[in-house]
Every structure is written in structure tokens, then in C-alpha cells.
Design a protein around this motif. Structure first.
Motif, PDB file in Angstrom:
ATOM      1  N   ASN A 157       8.704  19.008  -8.292  1.00  0.00           N
ATOM      2  CA  ASN A 157       8.853  17.876  -7.487  1.00  0.00           C
ATOM      3  C   ASN A 157       8.893  16.839  -8.505  1.00  0.00           C
ATOM      4  O   ASN A 157       7.667  16.657  -9.306  1.00  0.00           O
ATOM      5  N   GLN A 158      10.057  15.941  -8.702  1.00  0.00           N
ATOM      6  CA  GLN A 158       9.883  15.100  -9.795  1.00  0.00           C
ATOM      7  C   GLN A 158      10.366  13.892  -9.204  1.00  0.00           C
ATOM      8  O   GLN A 158      11.228  13.707  -8.359  1.00  0.00           O
ATOM      9  N   ALA A 159       9.718  12.564  -9.911  1.00  0.00           N
ATOM     10  CA  ALA A 159       9.880  11.258  -9.082  1.00  0.00           C
ATOM     11  C   ALA A 159       9.673  10.330 -10.353  1.00  0.00           C
ATOM     12  O   ALA A 159       8.865  10.292 -11.196  1.00  0.00           O
ATOM     13  N   ALA A 160      10.301   9.283 -10.414  1.00  0.00           N
ATOM     14  CA  ALA A 160      10.033   8.134 -11.472  1.00  0.00           C
ATOM     15  C   ALA A 160      10.273   6.676 -10.631  1.00  0.00           C
ATOM     16  O   ALA A 160      11.272   6.388  -9.706  1.00  0.00           O
ATOM     17  N   VAL A 161       9.404   5.752 -10.936  1.00  0.00           N
ATOM     18  CA  VAL A 161       9.670   4.360 -10.400  1.00  0.00           C
ATOM     19  C   VAL A 161       9.975   3.657 -11.458  1.00  0.00           C
ATOM     20  O   VAL A 161       9.397   3.456 -12.624  1.00  0.00           O
ATOM     21  N   TYR A 162      10.804   2.636 -11.414  1.00  0.00           N
ATOM     22  CA  TYR A 162      11.557   1.779 -12.606  1.00  0.00           C
ATOM     23  C   TYR A 162      10.989   0.370 -12.352  1.00  0.00           C
ATOM     24  O   TYR A 162      11.053  -0.232 -11.123  1.00  0.00           O
ATOM     25  N   PHE A 163      10.759  -0.472 -13.160  1.00  0.00           N
ATOM     26  CA  PHE A 163      10.119  -1.754 -13.221  1.00  0.00           C
ATOM     27  C   PHE A 163      10.738  -2.657 -14.058  1.00  0.00           C
ATOM     28  O   PHE A 163      11.081  -2.237 -15.265  1.00  0.00           O
ATOM     29  N   VAL A 164      10.758  -4.118 -13.754  1.00  0.00           N
ATOM     30  CA  VAL A 164      10.860  -5.137 -14.656  1.00  0.00           C
ATOM     31  C   VAL A 164       9.726  -5.982 -14.644  1.00  0.00           C
ATOM     32  O   VAL A 164       8.865  -5.963 -13.428  1.00  0.00           O
ATOM     33  N   LYS A 165       9.573  -6.901 -15.479  1.00  0.00           N
ATOM     34  CA  LYS A 165       8.143  -7.671 -15.543  1.00  0.00           C
ATOM     35  C   LYS A 165       8.424  -9.048 -15.101  1.00  0.00           C
ATOM     36  O   LYS A 165       9.377  -9.832 -15.677  1.00  0.00           O
ATOM     37  N   SER A 166       7.769  -9.666 -14.169  1.00  0.00           N
ATOM     38  CA  SER A 166       7.845 -10.989 -13.591  1.00  0.00           C
ATOM     39  C   SER A 166       7.216 -11.895 -14.772  1.00  0.00           C
ATOM     40  O   SER A 166       6.155 -11.700 -15.625  1.00  0.00           O
ATOM     41  N   THR A 167       7.827 -13.006 -15.064  1.00  0.00           N
ATOM     42  CA  THR A 167       7.429 -14.033 -16.007  1.00  0.00           C
ATOM     43  C   THR A 167       7.202 -15.282 -15.585  1.00  0.00           C
ATOM     44  O   THR A 167       6.670 -16.343 -16.079  1.00  0.00           O
ATOM     45  N   ARG A 168       6.870 -15.402 -13.990  1.00  0.00           N
ATOM     46  CA  ARG A 168       6.669 -16.339 -13.141  1.00  0.00           C
ATOM     47  C   ARG A 168       5.045 -16.288 -12.933  1.00  0.00           C
ATOM     48  O   ARG A 168       4.722 -15.276 -12.568  1.00  0.00           O
ATOM     49  N   LYS A 169       4.107 -17.423 -13.096  1.00  0.00           N
ATOM     50  CA  LYS A 169       2.957 -17.232 -12.928  1.00  0.00           C
ATOM     51  C   LYS A 169       2.895 -17.647 -11.286  1.00  0.00           C
ATOM     52  O   LYS A 169       3.268 -18.550 -10.817  1.00  0.00           O
ATOM     53  N   PRO A 170       2.096 -16.618 -10.574  1.00  0.00           N
ATOM     54  CA  PRO A 170       1.933 -16.594  -9.147  1.00  0.00           C
ATOM     55  C   PRO A 170       1.193 -18.017  -8.639  1.00  0.00           C
ATOM     56  O   PRO A 170       0.187 -18.196  -9.156  1.00  0.00           O
ATOM     57  N   ARG A 171       1.759 -18.529  -7.541  1.00  0.00           N
ATOM     58  CA  ARG A 171       1.287 -19.799  -6.938  1.00  0.00           C
ATOM     59  C   ARG A 171      -0.011 -19.303  -6.257  1.00  0.00           C
ATOM     60  O   ARG A 171      -1.089 -20.046  -6.288  1.00  0.00           O
ATOM     61  N   VAL A 172      -0.322 -18.303  -5.498  1.00  0.00           N
ATOM     62  CA  VAL A 172      -1.481 -17.738  -5.083  1.00  0.00           C
ATOM     63  C   VAL A 172      -1.848 -16.330  -5.632  1.00  0.00           C
ATOM     64  O   VAL A 172      -2.795 -16.089  -6.014  1.00  0.00           O
ATOM     65  N   GLY A 173      -0.851 -15.300  -5.429  1.00  0.00           N
ATOM     66  CA  GLY A 173      -0.987 -14.026  -6.026  1.00  0.00           C
ATOM     67  C   GLY A 173      -1.475 -12.847  -5.087  1.00  0.00           C
ATOM     68  O   GLY A 173      -2.261 -11.948  -5.827  1.00  0.00           O
ATOM     69  N   VAL A 174      -1.207 -12.771  -4.248  1.00  0.00           N
ATOM     70  CA  VAL A 174      -1.476 -11.776  -3.011  1.00  0.00           C
ATOM     71  C   VAL A 174      -0.220 -11.040  -2.443  1.00  0.00           C
ATOM     72  O   VAL A 174       0.715 -11.918  -2.194  1.00  0.00           O
ATOM     73  N   VAL A 175      -0.559  -9.861  -2.177  1.00  0.00           N
ATOM     74  CA  VAL A 175       0.775  -9.254  -1.422  1.00  0.00           C
ATOM     75  C   VAL A 175      -0.164  -8.675  -0.115  1.00  0.00           C
ATOM     76  O   VAL A 175      -1.231  -7.698  -0.463  1.00  0.00           O
ATOM     77  N   ALA A 176       0.274  -9.063   1.048  1.00  0.00           N
ATOM     78  CA  ALA A 176      -0.354  -8.679   2.359  1.00  0.00           C
ATOM     79  C   ALA A 176       0.331  -7.750   3.307  1.00  0.00           C
ATOM     80  O   ALA A 176       1.667  -7.865   3.069  1.00  0.00           O
ATOM     81  N   LEU A 177      -0.146  -6.917   3.889  1.00  0.00           N
ATOM     82  CA  LEU A 177       0.187  -5.947   4.872  1.00  0.00           C
ATOM     83  C   LEU A 177      -0.121  -6.318   6.259  1.00  0.00           C
ATOM     84  O   LEU A 177      -1.072  -7.032   6.362  1.00  0.00           O
ATOM     85  N   ASP A 178       0.562  -5.906   7.257  1.00  0.00           N
ATOM     86  CA  ASP A 178       0.050  -5.977   8.716  1.00  0.00           C
ATOM     87  C   ASP A 178      -1.046  -5.161   8.897  1.00  0.00           C
ATOM     88  O   ASP A 178      -1.266  -3.982   8.224  1.00  0.00           O
ATOM     89  N   LEU A 179      -1.934  -5.378   9.812  1.00  0.00           N
ATOM     90  CA  LEU A 179      -3.014  -4.435  10.357  1.00  0.00           C
ATOM     91  C   LEU A 179      -2.596  -3.175  10.767  1.00  0.00           C
ATOM     92  O   LEU A 179      -1.460  -3.211  11.554  1.00  0.00           O
ATOM     93  N   THR A 180      -2.838  -2.077  10.451  1.00  0.00           N
ATOM     94  CA  THR A 180      -2.666  -0.817  11.184  1.00  0.00           C
ATOM     95  C   THR A 180      -3.450  -0.763  12.401  1.00  0.00           C
ATOM     96  O   THR A 180      -4.293  -1.420  12.761  1.00  0.00           O
ATOM     97  N   PRO A 181      -2.920   0.069  13.167  1.00  0.00           N
ATOM     98  CA  PRO A 181      -3.289   0.496  14.721  1.00  0.00           C
ATOM     99  C   PRO A 181      -4.999   0.921  14.328  1.00  0.00           C
ATOM    100  O   PRO A 181      -5.747   0.365  15.202  1.00  0.00           O
ATOM    101  N   GLU A 182      -5.334   1.530  13.470  1.00  0.00           N
ATOM    102  CA  GLU A 182      -6.477   2.085  13.176  1.00  0.00           C
ATOM    103  C   GLU A 182      -7.340   1.025  12.901  1.00  0.00           C
ATOM    104  O   GLU A 182      -8.491   0.882  13.366  1.00  0.00           O
ATOM    105  N   LEU A 183      -7.004   0.018  11.914  1.00  0.00           N
ATOM    106  CA  LEU A 183      -7.543  -1.265  11.586  1.00  0.00           C
ATOM    107  C   LEU A 183      -7.920  -2.228  12.635  1.00  0.00           C
ATOM    108  O   LEU A 183      -8.985  -2.882  12.764  1.00  0.00           O
ATOM    109  N   ARG A 184      -6.819  -2.412  13.510  1.00  0.00           N
ATOM    110  CA  ARG A 184      -7.049  -3.187  14.647  1.00  0.00           C
ATOM    111  C   ARG A 184      -8.278  -2.793  15.615  1.00  0.00           C
ATOM    112  O   ARG A 184      -9.026  -3.568  16.010  1.00  0.00           O
ATOM    113  N   LYS A 185      -8.445  -1.538  15.785  1.00  0.00           N
ATOM    114  CA  LYS A 185      -9.237  -0.837  16.383  1.00  0.00           C
ATOM    115  C   LYS A 185     -10.735  -0.861  16.088  1.00  0.00           C
ATOM    116  O   LYS A 185     -11.598  -1.493  16.607  1.00  0.00           O
ATOM    117  N   ASN A 186     -10.736  -0.772  14.659  1.00  0.00           N
ATOM    118  CA  ASN A 186     -12.150  -0.922  14.162  1.00  0.00           C
ATOM    119  C   ASN A 186     -12.462  -2.497  14.019  1.00  0.00           C
ATOM    120  O   ASN A 186     -13.780  -2.771  14.194  1.00  0.00           O
TER     121      ASN A 186
END
Length: 263
Positions: A157-186
Motif C-alpha cells: 500500500n503506497q501513498a504520497a502527499v504533495y506540497f507547496v510552501k506558503s510565503t504569506r505570514k498568517p494573520r491569525v494562524g489556526v485551522v479549525a474543524l467542527d465539533l464531532t458528535p463525541e466531543l459535543r457529548k463530552n
């Protein structure tokens, strides 16, 4: 002649087709259309790193400012890095992470169709009213012999992920996700967004925001989900360039002040 054909057929089978890294490439973004990114220069070699945990290492790469532009994943004979490098050069990726894990052995039987031609030589004397005559000649019967070729093939099983590099300085610098059902319960709540990635050296990083923190308010406004969190972050423009996050960390609410990067 049959030996030469057998050798040629074996060479074709063993040589295989195009690289799986190229054949099974899935694009997420065209690097040429992305603003403020570093892409691979012509004749430049990409950075290639092996990974035993792609999910973990992709998140680490993203925290360092790398942007995923595509990936390849397939099951087959173990391939060299050449196909991956060629794919990175084709899509402009400056870096690739790859994983290769043994998946088992497969028995493959391939029919080989070989010519089986028979030539018969004959001669004799023919008698007729005008006398007799000698004759000779050949006749060829054309046929095919099927020879089964059985091989043992190790599969990975083989996989590769390819990237470029951002040259912009982030204004805040976070990546957020929705709460999972389990996390909502907790947490016993429906609203909020969980921090998945914090960009290194960003305002959020310097303010000690951590992956796993749950944002519940931005400058006093309740965060509904990750989309709403991004909208609030884009809208904040406080005096002195500082705003406040209310987060939940290890079950405890706390306030974190963040100094924005000027846009």
C-alpha cells in the motif's frame, strides 16, 4: 525464435505500466493558480521524506506553512521514488511525504501465446502418360501454444502527499474543524470549533493556542461552528490589533489574547 518471443513477453510484463504515483494522482489545487506560494523551479528536485504516519506528518507539515496540492495512493509492486519525483516536478510540489507498507503476496498467472508453426517437407515421383517427374516442396501449418506464466508478487500500500510552501505570514494562524458528535457529548454543548492546526510562528502560536483547544467565543461573540469561526476571525479588526479568544482546554474555560498581524 520462440525463445526470443518469450524473453520479449517477459520483459513487457516485468516492466509494467506507468508509475502508480502518476497514474493515481488526485489533484486538490493547481499550484500555478495559488497566490503567495513557493513552487518547484524547472530542473529543481523536490524534497522527499518517508513517513510511518502520513496523517500525523501531513499535519506537522501544514503547521510549518506547507499546503497540500494533491496525493497519490495505490496498491501494487513496490515502486522507486522516481515516479513520485516526476509527479512532484510535474505539479510544482516542493515537497512530498510518502508511505509504503507491505500488504501481502499475490500469485499471478499470465497466459503467454507463443507461435507453434510446423513445416513439412515432401518429395516423390509422379507417373503420367507423358512419363514420370520428380517433385519436392514444403507446407507450413500455423498454430499457437498457450504457456501459463506464474509469478509471486509482493504487494504494498503506497501513498504520497504533495506540497507547496506558503510565503504569506498568517494573520491569525489556526485551522479549525467542527465539533464531532463525541466531543459535543463530552463538552455538553453543540457550539464551538476545535483547533486542528496552529501555524508555527503565527500570532496564535505566539499566544500559546494549542491543537485541541475548543474555541467558544471570539471577542465575545459565540462561535457556532468552524465556518462561523473563520468568518469572525476575518471580521475582527480591533483597536491596537488585539482580540480575545475564549477556549476550553482540558475541560476548563480560559481567555487568550492574540495580537493580529497587520494586513
Amino acid at each position: 525464435m520462440q525463445c526470443r518471443i518469450l524473453i520479449l513477453t517477459l520483459a513487457v510484463i516485468l516492466s509494467g505500466c506507468a508509475s502508480g504515483y502518476q497514474k493515481f494522482y488526485k489533484s486538490y489545487a493547481d499550484a500555478k493558480t495559488l497566490p503567495d506560494v513557493q513552487t518547484l523551479s524547472p530542473n529543481e528536485a523536490p524534497k522527499i521524506f518517508a513517513s510511518d504516519d502520513l496523517t500525523r506528518d501531513v499535519r506537522i507539515a501544514r503547521s510549518k506553512g506547507y499546503i497540500v496540492i494533491g496525493q497519490s495512493s495505490f496498491n501494487g509492486e513496490k515502486e522507486s521514488e522516481r515516479g513520485m519525483i516526476e509527479q512532484a516536478q510535474q505539479n510544482g510540489a516542493v515537497m512530498a511525504l510518502f508511505s509504503s507498507k507491505f500488504a501481502g503476496t499475490r500469485t499471478i498467472t499470465t497466459p503467454l501465446f507463443l507461435p507453434n508453426n510446423k513445416t513439412t517437407y515432401s518429395s516423390g515421383t509422379v507417373n503420367g502418360t507423358g512419363g514420370s517427374a520428380n517433385y519436392s516442396g514444403t507446407s507450413t501449418t500455423y498454430g499457437t501454444t498457450v504457456v501459463p506464466l506464474t509469478t509471486e508478487q509482493q504487494r504494498y500500500n503506497q501513498a504520497a502527499v504533495y506540497f507547496v510552501k506558503s510565503t504569506r505570514k498568517p494573520r491569525v494562524g489556526v485551522v479549525a474543524l467542527d465539533l464531532t458528535p463525541e466531543l459535543r457529548k463530552n463538552l455538553e454543548r453543540n457550539t464551538g470549533a476545535i483547533i486542528d492546526i496552529v501555524r508555527e510562528e503565527s500570532p496564535a502560536f505566539i499566544a500559546n493556542v494549542l491543537p485541541g483547544d475548543v474555541i467558544i467565543e471570539i471577542n465575545g461573540a459565540t462561535v457556532i461552528n468552524s465556518k462561523h469561526a473563520y468568518e469572525l476571525l476575518q471580521a475582527v479588526s480591533p483597536p491596537q490589533g488585539k482580540f480575545t479568544l475564549k477556549i476550553i482546554r482540558n475541560g476548563t474555560e480560559r481567555l487568550i489574547g492574540i495580537n493580529l498581524v497587520p494586513t
